[in-house]
Structures are given as structure tokens and as C-alpha cells.
Design a protein around this motif. Structure first.
Motif, PDB file in Angstrom:
ATOM      1  N   SER A   1      -4.664  -4.696 -11.320  1.00  0.00           N
ATOM      2  CA  SER A   1      -4.461  -4.459 -12.756  1.00  0.00           C
ATOM      3  C   SER A   1      -4.097  -3.005 -13.050  1.00  0.00           C
ATOM      4  O   SER A   1      -3.565  -2.706 -14.119  1.00  0.00           O
ATOM      5  CB  SER A   1      -5.715  -4.861 -13.540  1.00  0.00           C
ATOM      6  N   ASP A   2      -4.337  -2.106 -12.093  1.00  0.00           N
ATOM      7  CA  ASP A   2      -3.933  -0.706 -12.291  1.00  0.00           C
ATOM      8  C   ASP A   2      -2.409  -0.548 -12.219  1.00  0.00           C
ATOM      9  O   ASP A   2      -1.893   0.532 -12.506  1.00  0.00           O
ATOM     10  CB  ASP A   2      -4.618   0.214 -11.262  1.00  0.00           C
ATOM     11  N   LEU A   3      -1.709  -1.616 -11.841  1.00  0.00           N
ATOM     12  CA  LEU A   3      -0.245  -1.531 -11.751  1.00  0.00           C
ATOM     13  C   LEU A   3       0.468  -2.118 -12.972  1.00  0.00           C
ATOM     14  O   LEU A   3       1.696  -2.065 -13.054  1.00  0.00           O
ATOM     15  CB  LEU A   3       0.256  -2.239 -10.488  1.00  0.00           C
TER      16      LEU A   3
ATOM     17  N   LYS B   1     -14.867   2.261 -10.039  1.00  0.00           N
ATOM     18  CA  LYS B   1     -13.698   1.691  -9.382  1.00  0.00           C
ATOM     19  C   LYS B   1     -13.569   2.293  -7.985  1.00  0.00           C
ATOM     20  O   LYS B   1     -13.734   3.497  -7.806  1.00  0.00           O
ATOM     21  CB  LYS B   1     -12.449   2.010 -10.205  1.00  0.00           C
ATOM     22  N   MET B   2     -13.292   1.417  -7.006  1.00  0.00           N
ATOM     23  CA  MET B   2     -13.115   1.930  -5.648  1.00  0.00           C
ATOM     24  C   MET B   2     -11.729   2.563  -5.572  1.00  0.00           C
ATOM     25  O   MET B   2     -10.733   1.899  -5.806  1.00  0.00           O
ATOM     26  CB  MET B   2     -13.209   0.747  -4.671  1.00  0.00           C
ATOM     27  N   SER B   3     -11.646   3.830  -5.337  1.00  0.00           N
ATOM     28  CA  SER B   3     -10.325   4.441  -5.239  1.00  0.00           C
ATOM     29  C   SER B   3     -10.377   5.624  -4.299  1.00  0.00           C
ATOM     30  O   SER B   3     -11.419   6.245  -4.104  1.00  0.00           O
ATOM     31  CB  SER B   3      -9.806   4.866  -6.614  1.00  0.00           C
TER      32      SER B   3
ATOM     33  N   ILE C   1       0.818  -1.219   0.000  1.00  0.00           N
ATOM     34  CA  ILE C   1       0.000   0.000   0.000  1.00  0.00           C
ATOM     35  C   ILE C   1       0.852   1.270   0.000  1.00  0.00           C
ATOM     36  O   ILE C   1       2.016   1.267   0.382  1.00  0.00           O
ATOM     37  CB  ILE C   1      -0.945   0.063   1.227  1.00  0.00           C
ATOM     38  N   THR C   2       0.208   2.346  -0.410  1.00  0.00           N
ATOM     39  CA  THR C   2       0.708   3.691  -0.152  1.00  0.00           C
ATOM     40  C   THR C   2      -0.149   4.186   1.017  1.00  0.00           C
ATOM     41  O   THR C   2      -1.357   4.389   0.848  1.00  0.00           O
ATOM     42  CB  THR C   2       0.527   4.599  -1.388  1.00  0.00           C
ATOM     43  N   PRO C   3       0.443   4.320   2.200  1.00  0.00           N
ATOM     44  CA  PRO C   3      -0.374   4.437   3.418  1.00  0.00           C
ATOM     45  C   PRO C   3      -0.859   5.863   3.721  1.00  0.00           C
ATOM     46  O   PRO C   3      -0.501   6.434   4.740  1.00  0.00           O
ATOM     47  CB  PRO C   3       0.577   3.931   4.512  1.00  0.00           C
TER      48      PRO C   3
ATOM     49  N   ALA D   1      -9.084  -7.294  -1.625  1.00  0.00           N
ATOM     50  CA  ALA D   1      -9.315  -8.330  -2.635  1.00  0.00           C
ATOM     51  C   ALA D   1      -8.005  -8.725  -3.308  1.00  0.00           C
ATOM     52  O   ALA D   1      -7.741  -9.911  -3.556  1.00  0.00           O
ATOM     53  CB  ALA D   1     -10.312  -7.820  -3.677  1.00  0.00           C
ATOM     54  N   THR D   2      -7.181  -7.732  -3.616  1.00  0.00           N
ATOM     55  CA  THR D   2      -5.898  -8.031  -4.265  1.00  0.00           C
ATOM     56  C   THR D   2      -5.008  -8.861  -3.342  1.00  0.00           C
ATOM     57  O   THR D   2      -4.439  -9.867  -3.764  1.00  0.00           O
ATOM     58  CB  THR D   2      -5.224  -6.712  -4.702  1.00  0.00           C
ATOM     59  N   TYR D   3      -4.909  -8.487  -2.070  1.00  0.00           N
ATOM     60  CA  TYR D   3      -4.048  -9.267  -1.161  1.00  0.00           C
ATOM     61  C   TYR D   3      -4.614 -10.656  -0.898  1.00  0.00           C
ATOM     62  O   TYR D   3      -3.853 -11.611  -0.689  1.00  0.00           O
ATOM     63  CB  TYR D   3      -3.766  -8.480   0.131  1.00  0.00           C
TER      64      TYR D   3
ATOM     65  N   VAL E   1       6.015  -1.103   1.389  1.00  0.00           N
ATOM     66  CA  VAL E   1       5.088  -0.032   1.780  1.00  0.00           C
ATOM     67  C   VAL E   1       5.647   1.237   1.143  1.00  0.00           C
ATOM     68  O   VAL E   1       6.802   1.592   1.415  1.00  0.00           O
ATOM     69  CB  VAL E   1       5.047   0.192   3.305  1.00  0.00           C
ATOM     70  N   THR E   2       4.866   1.894   0.310  1.00  0.00           N
ATOM     71  CA  THR E   2       5.344   3.120  -0.341  1.00  0.00           C
ATOM     72  C   THR E   2       5.176   4.262   0.664  1.00  0.00           C
ATOM     73  O   THR E   2       4.238   5.044   0.579  1.00  0.00           O
ATOM     74  CB  THR E   2       4.575   3.362  -1.647  1.00  0.00           C
ATOM     75  N   ASP E   3       6.133   4.308   1.622  1.00  0.00           N
ATOM     76  CA  ASP E   3       5.942   5.239   2.736  1.00  0.00           C
ATOM     77  C   ASP E   3       6.548   6.616   2.498  1.00  0.00           C
ATOM     78  O   ASP E   3       6.591   7.436   3.420  1.00  0.00           O
ATOM     79  CB  ASP E   3       6.410   4.612   4.062  1.00  0.00           C
TER      80      ASP E   3
END
Ligand code: 5CA
Ligand code: ZN
Length: 412
Positions: free
Chosen positions: A250-252, A289-291, A45-47, A57-59, A82-84
Motif C-alpha cells: 500500500s506504500d506504492l 511499519k517494518m522498513s 525490490i530495491t536490492p 507478505a506482499t509477494y 528489480v529497481t537495481d
């Protein structure tokens, strides 16, 4: 960074099935071919906000990969980042007048709790971008020395960019055409119009320090890392080239996984970065899309606070195929709660039909590119029969309970 607590995974009797998984790079469902230790990197995640059901769902999809490999007798070396430090985190902290370090720590802590509550098996290595800066600096310096990275033509901020075709294999992950690449690059964190770049698709490796932004002193000058190189370096330095699965939503696919692979392939001269590039579909709410940016989020932590059973959430997310874009609705949750109640009632009985066949079907469906809808129906069929009073096998409920726990991660 600290990962989250692990749980014992019961061994399931019978014959495991080797996992076949869709690979974005080839467009095929192919067998995974791990050695004694299977290796997987899944983008973390990017927290800057809490974990929503799309992340979950992805994890969960990659948790099933983990579980199937364990069932097949492999050790699993699972790595997640973690994109911290990155723009979205800094922008949110600024907006809310928050300290970006504290915001990141808070949301990462919540994520760990959410993952543990959902019974997601933890990564062996869980690493933040910030703690990885020394290895990222070393890698960027080498890309510069090798001539596949360059300084932007900008006296004030000579940021470092990667020549997008530095590996000679650009496009081999996504297979997108140039207009599609251009569109996603602009939409997903790229900077096509940045003056001083040699090509609009070249990706940021090192951003020189700007006033008011966090930065780290290094041989590259003070600055902070770009996004794709973070995952490239963390994966490469833990798993080496040609690890088994690179995963994410899939967004990655583009630009993130295209560039993570391109950086590593340019650096090592080897190919491929990962044997499989696996991507989960997007979870939406009410048709979108949930974002975080759309604000239409259902948070795992909110559901926990509302005492929603996390095993029902798990079943609800697994009731659709991991690769399908799909919606989370009140009905999905209600159906999952009803299914969980039926499974619990059936598995609490003293006897039921012999579970051997059901366990075989469970394994077969999951090994077939994680076909969870069919796998859940196999358990439904057994539960229906048991509740109808069929079968007299005293060991069946306990055996199936262990299989559901081990292979689906659902504690009944
Ligand atoms: N930190 C980067 C990856 S290095 C990142 O994309 N973070 S994230 O917090 O935006 O997303 C974390 C993971 O959840 C990624 O694998 C992403 O692909 C996935 N994800 C994000 N939104 C959704 C969604 N609506 N449905 C399914 N998966 C999603
Ligand atoms: Zn990543």
C-alpha cells in the motif's frame, strides 16, 4: 535477469472459483476477468538490503492471485522488476563503501533464494531497471515529443519531468486529495522543492548525469531513469495496456502506481493501465511499519539461517488478511508452527473426513478477496476432525494435501 526456479502445482479436483479482488482505484471488490492468459505486474525490490517479512507478505499475497488463476485454468504471465539503480541503493552503497552493482546483485540473489524457499511461484519475466534502460529512453523521448514531459529549467542539470496531469487522469488510481498527494510525494522519493519544475508534483523521468553517480549515454543525454517510468515501461512492453492486476504494497499507491499508470496512459492515450490495482497492507514489528529506514526488520534469510520452517512463516503471514496492516510477533510464528504441526499430523493419517467440502470452502474463501484467515480455519476444522478420528475416507488426506499445496502454496 534470471528468475527463480518454478515448482509443479498440483491440479485440484472439483470446481474452481473465479477470483474477486479489491481494486484501489474503484474501492470495490470486483471479479478479475482474465482471458486465456492472465496478466500481472508486481513491483519488485530495491536490492539494497535483505528481504524482510513485509516484502515477503506482499509477494505471498500476489502468489495466491497467481495460484487461483492457475486453478481457474488460466496461463499466467507474471512480470516483476528489480529497481537495481535508484537513490536508496546508491546511498546505501556509499554509506557502506560498497560497489552499488555488487550490492544489488548480492541482495537480488538472496531475494531469489528467499522467494524459492517460501515457495513463491516465479515471474515469467524478471527485469532489472538497468537492463531496461534502452526501452525507458525510448519511452521518455516519446513523452517529450508528445509534450507531456519537459526539461527542468536548469542549465546545468536539465532533468526531464513528467507533467503530472499529462494523462488527464491524474488521481484515478489513488483518489487522494492534493494535500495527501503532496505529503506522500515528499515522503516517498519525490522532489517537490526541486527548482526548475513546473509543478511540485511533476515526477522525474530522466536524471542527468551528476559527478560520482552512475549514468548511461543516450539520445536524452547521459543520465539514469526515474523510478515510476521504470515500472511503467517494463509492464507496458511485456503485458500491453489494460493488463489484469498491478500489485504492490500500500506504500506504492501514491506516487508510484499513480505515476506508472499516468505515464502509460499519456503515452498510449488508452485507459486503464491495469484493470485492478491491488495493494497489500504493511507488516509491522512492535507497533511500527517494518522498513529499512527504521531498522526494525525481520529478514527471511535470517529466519532461514535459524532453521525456521519457511512453511510456518508462510502460514504466519497468511494468517492475517493481506489488506490489513498487521504485526509480526513471536506469537504469530509460534501459532503458525503449532498449526503446521497439526496439519502435518492430520494429513499424515491414512484416513480422514471427506475433503470435498473443505476444498470447496478453501476455494470460496480465497476467491473472496484472498480471505486467508477463513481459508486456514477451513483446513483447521478438517485437521481437528481427522485428529479426533472422524471419517474413514482413504483418499481425503492426499486430496487435501494437494489442495493446500496448490492453492495456499504450503507443502505439508
Ligand atoms: N522497487 C520498489 C518498487 S518498484 C520498492 O518499493 N521496493 S521495496 O524493496 O521497497 O519494496 C518491495 C515491495 O515490498 C513493494 O511492493 C513494497 O510495497 C513492499 N513492502 C515494503 N515494505 C513493506 C512492509 N513493511 N509490509 C508489506 N509490504 C512492504
Ligand atoms: Zn514499481
Amino acid at each position: 535477469m534470471q528468475s527463480w526456479p518454478s515448482r509443479p502445482v498440483p491440479r485440484v479436483p472439483g470446481t474452481p472459483r473465479p477470483l474477486r479482488l479489491h481494486d484501489t482505484a474503484t474501492g470495490e471488490i470486483r471479479p478479475t476477468t482474465p482471458g486465456a492468459t492472465a496478466t500481472m505486474y508486481v513491483c519488485g525490490i530495491t536490492p539494497y538490503d535483505a528481504t524482510h517479512l513485509g516484502h515477503a507478505a506482499t509477494y505471498l499475497a500476489f502468489d495466491l492471485v497467481h495460484r487461483l488463476w492457475l486453478d481457474n485454468g488460466h496461463e499466467v504471465h507474471y512480470v516483476q522488476n528489480v529497481t537495481d539503480v535508484d537513490d536508496p541503493l546508491l546511498e546505501r552503497a556509499e554509506r557502506d563503501q560498497d560497489d552499488w552493482v555488487v550490492l544489488g546483485m548480492r541482495e537480488t540473489a538472496l531475494f531469489r533464494e528467499d522467494m524459492a524457499a517460501l515457495r513463491v511461484l516465479p515471474p515469467r519475466d524478471y527485469l532489472g531497471a538497468v537492463e531496461s534502460i534502452p526501452e525507458i529512453v525510448e519511452t521518455v523521448a516519446k513523452l517529450l515529443a508528445d509534450g507531456v514531459a519537459y526539461r527542468a529549467d536548469d542549465k546545468r542539470y536539465p532533468d526531464i519531468y513528467f507533467d503530472h496531469n499529462g494523462s488527464g487522469r491524474f488521481g484515478s488510481v489513488s483518489n487522494y486529495d492534493e494535500p495527501t498527494m503532496a505529503r506522500y510525494f515528499a515522503e516517498r522519493g519525490g522532489d517537490p522543492e526541486r527548482p526548475g519544475k513546473r509543478h511540485p508534483l511533476d515526477a522525474l523521468l530522466w536524471r542527468c548525469a551528476r559527478p560520482g553517480e552512475p549514468s548511461w549515454e543516450s539520445e536524452l543525454g547521459a543520465g539514469r531513469p526515474g523510478w515510476h517510468v521504470e515500472c511503467s515501461v517494463i509492464a507496458l512492453n511485456r503485458l500491453g495496456m489494460t493488463f489484469d492486476v498491478q500489485g504492490g504494497g500500500s506504500d506504492l499507491i501514491f506516487p508510484h502506481h499513480e505515476f506508472s499508470a499516468a505515464h502509460a496512459e499519456a503515452l498510449t492515450g488508452e485507459h486503464p493501465f491495469a484493470r485492478h490495482y491491488a495493494h497489500a497492507g504493511m507488516i509491522g514489528l512492535d507497533g511500527e511499519k517494518m522498513s529499512k529506514s527504521r531498522g526494525n526488520l525481520v529478514f527471511v534469510s535470517r529466519l532461514r539461517a535459524d532453521h525456521v520452517d519457511m512453511m510456518a512463516v508462510r502460514l504466519g503471514l497468511l494468517s492475517g488478511h493481506y489488506r490489513a496492516d498487521r504485526a509480526w510477533t513471536a506469537d504469530v510464528l509460534a501459532d503458525a508452527e503449532a498449526r503446521l504441526a497439526r496439519w502435518r499430523a492430520a494429513l499424515a493419517r491414512d484416513t480422514g473426513p471427506d475433503a470435498t467440502d473443505t476444498i470447496t470452502r478453501l476455494r470460496d474463501h480465497l476467491a473472496d478477496d484472498l480471505d486467508t484467515p477463513q481459508a486456514l480455519r477451513a483446513v483447521d476444522a478438517w485437521a481437528d476432525a481427522a485428529l479426533a478420528g472422524e471419517g474413514g475416507d482413504h483418499s481425503a488426506p492426499a486430496r487435501l494435501r494437494d489442495a493446500v499445496d496448490s492453492l495456499l502454496g504450503v507443502a505439508v
